[in-house]
Design an enzyme around this catalytic site. Structure first.
Site, short mmCIF file in Angstrom:
data_model
loop_
_atom_site.label_atom_id
_atom_site.label_comp_id
_atom_site.label_asym_id
_atom_site.label_seq_id
_atom_site.Cartn_x
_atom_site.Cartn_y
_atom_site.Cartn_z
N ARG A 298 73.13 92.00 -9.17
CA ARG A 298 73.93 91.96 -7.95
C ARG A 298 73.66 90.68 -7.16
NH1 ARG A 298 73.33 98.49 -6.66
NH2 ARG A 298 74.93 99.09 -8.19
N TYR A 442 82.46 93.99 -10.94
CA TYR A 442 81.33 94.43 -11.77
C TYR A 442 80.00 94.42 -11.01
CZ TYR A 442 80.69 89.41 -13.25
OH TYR A 442 80.50 88.06 -13.32
N GLU A 443 79.01 95.06 -11.64
CA GLU A 443 77.70 95.34 -11.03
C GLU A 443 77.83 96.22 -9.79
OE1 GLU A 443 75.80 94.74 -13.18
OE2 GLU A 443 76.85 93.14 -14.20
N GLY A 444 78.77 97.13 -9.84
CA GLY A 444 79.05 98.02 -8.71
C GLY A 444 80.12 97.40 -7.84
#
Length: 596
Positions: A298, A442-444
């Site tokens: 993140r 992406y990555e949450g």
């Protein structure tokens, strides 16, 4: 073709003048010999690699993309990618911030993040290949067994092998509790994994000898949901006892995703058929272990968007100074030309300054968090470690979501500066826009980051972490209370700090009555807090610029102008955001589902 010139002057300003990075990090014994000259020299060399080797491959990678051989399941990366990676590892860049125990150079994470900013500006798709290895390295270093560390960490450090994170499955993205990949224990202590993963960045490629996949899967006795997930290290090639590569493992690429952007990175559909893996950490505790890699990713995604904002801004400025269209409304500025350069037009300047301010604010935040992360991991004082860890936890979702949202805004603005040419591939701007779009997902997704900030990091501890950062802001405001020249920055900063306190309390009270109120307010809330963080850094940057403007250095004049633009044109967004957040859940739920 777009160009890239590393912003070394601003990078050095943030590291040395704004953050006092070297002095701060020298309090950590491992960095006792660190000095500014070393940091600057590393940045200069990294900038050369980024601008001279990687940047020329960016358009090539976007056009060619990656190619999958469906018979062998091997992936070929775009022309020049493999050779650039070989140069990268031979020059020691992959080992820059790794522990010397595993062959690393032991430099601070701050230096590594600054290098990665430049790599991302030059070629985000390429940079994702080595970038993911850092997260795999950190995860195994924190949770791997002695055998796993000895097997994998030296090779990940040298770059001979790369790493991935295999989370997402066709039926589940964010909700990992739904994953179905199975891991069957074997008599020799290994596990055989069967299942399918999708959207695996750098999941298969020809740039390194082996790929270490960190795979989430379920043991036979696993409880349902996220508490039943375990983590496994699954190499592309099995590793023999002497460290040499053995047979091909049962994990392979079944397809490549055809994406909107980052074409040069292989986003793979990975198939596991009795793939041999070893358990990382404790059974059913895979998600906490994987969060080491996810949180690192993140921060890395925020850095990706910082890089794209910077390179898009640079090229748009160059274009705006050169492109002539119409005359300024107040009369000709360049009577020697048939028309004025478009940089004279107010709205063009607004778009350029928006990108510049968001790049400079992001750089300050990314580098600040890098220093705090190093302190959280390595500082000798436990109290300092705890304080820094709380700050990192609070700011991680802001790094990921606020910076990536702003990069989307900025790259679109910079594309707009080009007019019709912004849609033409060879100018590079439309690729920056496309590449920037994935970073919000992406990555949450950024909604997940917003829920994490408001629900877990703020309301989850009754505002303790937010209060800690608020005290940092408050001390700065108090220290400058008698500085008349700083009032244009400290007054709105102090006002926003007070409003955030009341705003947080109001949303928290609503959330106690109905948790969906948190979901309705979270995205707006993150942007409000993001602006408070940027306002703090811009006020600090303005203070330095005011002190040094008498030197006549144009850099400080520009820094002060950017800070004033931010406070006048970007920060006021918080007023609207607080209004829309306070409007709450009702406007979102009044319409019945059947009427959509």
């Amino acid at each position: 073709m777009p160009s890239y010139t590393p912003p070394l002057r601003d990078m050095q300003f943030v590291i040395h003048e704004l953050l006092g990075g070297v002095d701060e990090l020298k309090k950590i014994p491992a960095y006792g010999d660190l000095d500014a000259d070393t940091v600057n020299a590393v940045l200069e060399e990294g900038g050369k690699f980024a601008s001279e080797v990687l940047a020329p491959l960016n358009l090539v990678g976007d056009v060619e993309g990656c190619t999958l051989n469906k018979e062998t399941h091997e992936v070929t990366t775009p022309k020049g990618f493999k050779e650039a990676y070989k140069q990268y590892t031979e020059n020691g860049w992959s080992a820059l911030s790794a522990d010397p125990e595993w062959g690393g150079q032991g430099l601070p994470l701050l230096v590594n993040q600054a290098i990665y900013e430049m790599l991302n500006s030059a070629n985000q798709a390429w940079t994702m290949y080595p970038g993911l290895s850092h997260g795999a390295h950190a995860c195994l270093e924190a949770h791997g067994s002695a055998e796993q560390k000895a097997m994998y960490l030296p090779k990940l450090t040298s770059g001979e092998w790369t790493g991935t994170m295999c989370l997402t499955e066709p039926h589940c993205g964010t909700d990992l509790g739904l994953l179905r990949t199975k891991a069957e224990p074997q008599a020799d202590g290994t596990y055989k994994l069967t299942g399918a993963k999708i959207f695996i960045s750098a999941g298969e490629h020809d740039m390194a000898d082996n790929i270490v996949h960190l795979v989430l899967a379920r043991l036979p006795d696993a409880p349902a949901g996220s508490k039943g997930i375990s983590l496994f290290a699954v190499p592309k090639f099995l590793v023999n006892a002497d460290g040499s590569l053995g047979a091909r493992n049962g994990i392979y690429c079944g397809g490549l995703e055809h994406k909107m952007g980052i074409h040069g990175n292989a986003t793979a559909q990975m198939v596991l058929e009795d793939a041999v893996g070893t358990l990382v950490g404790q059974p059913h505790r895979g998600l906490p272990a994987m969060f080491v890699m996810m949180n690192g990713a993140r921060l890395g995604v925020g850095n990706q968007s910082l890089g794209l904002t910077q390179v898009a801004y640079e090229n748009a400025v160059n274009y705006a100074k050169d492109r002539v269209q119409m005359r300024a409304l107040s009369g000709p500025k360049r009577p020697d030309l048939a028309a004025d350069p478009i940089i004279v037009h107010p709205d063009v300047r607004k778009m350029l300054l928006t990108a510049r301010a968001y790049a400079e604010g992001a750089r300050a935040l990314v580098y600040y968090v890098a220093i705090e992360l190093d302190k959280a991991h390595n500082h000798p004082d436990e109290a300092v470690r705890k304080e820094s860890d709380d700050i990192v936890a609070l700011l991680t979702p802001i790094v990921k979501a606020f910076i990536t949202d702003n990069a989307w805004i900025s790259t679109v603005h910079c594309q707009q500066v080009y007019g019709g040419h912004g849609f033409i591939h060879e100018w590079g701007m439309e690729q920056f826009v496309r590449d920037a779009r994935i970073n919000m997902i992406y990555e949450g997704t950024n909604t997940i980051q917003s829920l994490d900030l408001l629900g877990r990091k703020v309301l989850g501890d009754a505002g303790a972490k937010l209060t800690k950062f608020g005290k940092v802001v408050g001390r700065f405001v108090k220290e400058n209370a008698d500085n008349e020249a700083m009032q244009e920055f400290t007054k709105p900063l102090a006002d926003l700090g007070q409003k955030v306190q009341a705003f947080t309390m109001e949303i928290g009270m609503k959330g106690m009555q109905n948790p969906d109120e948190v979901g309705a307010a979270a995205v707006d809330y993150l942007r409000v807090v993001g602006h408070m963080v940027y306002a703090y850094f811009f006020a600090r940057m303005a203070q330095i610029a005011l002190e040094k403007q008498a030197t006549g250095d144009a850099f400080y004049k520009a820094k002060l102008a950017t800070a004033r633009f931010y406070f006048a044109k970007l920060m006021p967004e918080v007023e609207t955001l607080m209004i829309t957040a306070k409007a709450g859940l009702k406007p979102l739920t009044e319409m019945e589902e059947a009427l959509f």
